[in-house]
Design an enzyme around this catalytic site. Structure first.
Site, PDB file in Angstrom:
ATOM      1  N   CYS A   1      -2.085  -2.428   7.908  1.00 41.88           N
ATOM      2  CA  CYS A   1      -1.880  -3.441   6.868  1.00 41.88           C
ATOM      3  C   CYS A   1      -0.529  -4.137   6.956  1.00 41.88           C
ATOM      4  O   CYS A   1      -0.425  -5.317   6.610  1.00 41.88           O
ATOM      5  CB  CYS A   1      -2.096  -2.823   5.487  1.00 41.88           C
ATOM      6  SG  CYS A   1      -3.802  -2.263   5.254  1.00 41.88           S
TER       7      CYS A   1
ATOM      8  N   LYS B   1      -6.017  -5.585  -3.007  1.00 39.46           N
ATOM      9  CA  LYS B   1      -6.693  -6.208  -1.874  1.00 39.46           C
ATOM     10  C   LYS B   1      -7.810  -5.311  -1.351  1.00 39.46           C
ATOM     11  O   LYS B   1      -7.854  -4.112  -1.656  1.00 39.46           O
ATOM     12  CB  LYS B   1      -5.703  -6.508  -0.744  1.00 39.46           C
ATOM     13  CG  LYS B   1      -5.093  -5.269  -0.084  1.00 39.46           C
ATOM     14  CD  LYS B   1      -4.188  -5.685   1.065  1.00 39.46           C
ATOM     15  CE  LYS B   1      -3.489  -4.500   1.718  1.00 39.46           C
ATOM     16  NZ  LYS B   1      -4.392  -3.528   2.349  1.00 39.46           N
TER      17      LYS B   1
ATOM     18  N   ASP C   1       0.797  -1.239   0.000  1.00 36.23           N
ATOM     19  CA  ASP C   1       0.000   0.000   0.000  1.00 36.23           C
ATOM     20  C   ASP C   1       0.830   1.291   0.000  1.00 36.23           C
ATOM     21  O   ASP C   1       0.515   2.234   0.732  1.00 36.23           O
ATOM     22  CB  ASP C   1      -0.948   0.024   1.204  1.00 36.23           C
ATOM     23  CG  ASP C   1      -1.896  -1.165   1.243  1.00 36.23           C
ATOM     24  OD1 ASP C   1      -1.947  -1.904   0.250  1.00 36.23           O
ATOM     25  OD2 ASP C   1      -2.569  -1.357   2.271  1.00 36.23           O
TER      26      ASP C   1
END
Length: 207
Positions: free
Chosen positions: A136, A102, A29
């Protein structure tokens, strides 16, 4: 009170990272949303510089590299169809480096990350970098550990932000949350190293 120790130590799990040459790099990310506005992270510029250095080393070593991109839907701060959700140019994929999209904090949930790694014959050793440390990165490290992988998190290539205290309590600073998140990972789920230089290139002794 006895001196603090970790479950990794008590369980006899490795304390040193595997060589980079025997690992897969997963960048989690590294999206524009974390560089601006309400989701801007403390120390994000330095973390992106460290991630770029890690990517350079991984590319030079010729190891597998996988980029993860979070999508929370159109109009969200994680809209992969918009510039806000795009991967930062500085650390964007090159060549045939895959991008896995995701929808949950753990990059293994409802994605083909696990199957890709296993089909490629990747070693269990994963190097993790990206954002956010408490969300995350933490979730993916735990998910990796539960699936039998051996994650190493590069602390300087991660960052997070301040959060409201639970039940209206005092705000938790980004630095406190960063330290606690990394400590939680290091307790059991993975090895945490301070920076890219802390990961050896091979099994030769680093002096």
């Amino acid at each position: 009170m006895s001196e603090a120790t970790t479950l990794r130590v008590l369980s006899g799990l490795p304390a040193e990272p595997a060589p980079l040459s025997e690992s897969t790099l997963i960048v989690i990310d590294a999206q524009n949303t974390y560089t601006q506005g309400v989701m801007e992270l403390e120390g994000v510029a330095a973390a992106l510089d460290e991630t770029a250095a890690l990517l350079d080393r991984a590319r030079s070593a010729g190891i597998p590299i996988i980029h993860i991109q979070h999508d929370a839907g159109e109009g969200s701060p994680y809209d992969v169809r918009a510039e806000i959700g795009a991967i930062v140019d500085q650390v964007s994929p090159r060549g045939d480096e895959p991008v896995i999209v995701k929808n949950f904090p753990n990059a293994f949930v409802q994605t083909d990350l696990d199957s890709r790694l296993r089909e490629a014959g990747a070693t269990p050793n994963l190097v993790l970098a990206g954002f956010m440390t408490h969300m995350c990165v933490n979730s993916t490290a735990r998910g990796a550990f539960s699936l039998g992988y051996a994650p190493t998190v590069v602390a300087a290539a991660t960052a997070t932000r301040a959060l409201p205290g639970a039940d209206g309590g005092e705000q938790v600073s980004a630095s406190a949350l960063q330290s606690a998140s990394l400590a939680a990972i290091a307790d059991m789920f993975g090895i945490v190293v301070p920076d890219t230089k802390s990961i050896p290139d091979s099994r030769e002794v680093v002096r």
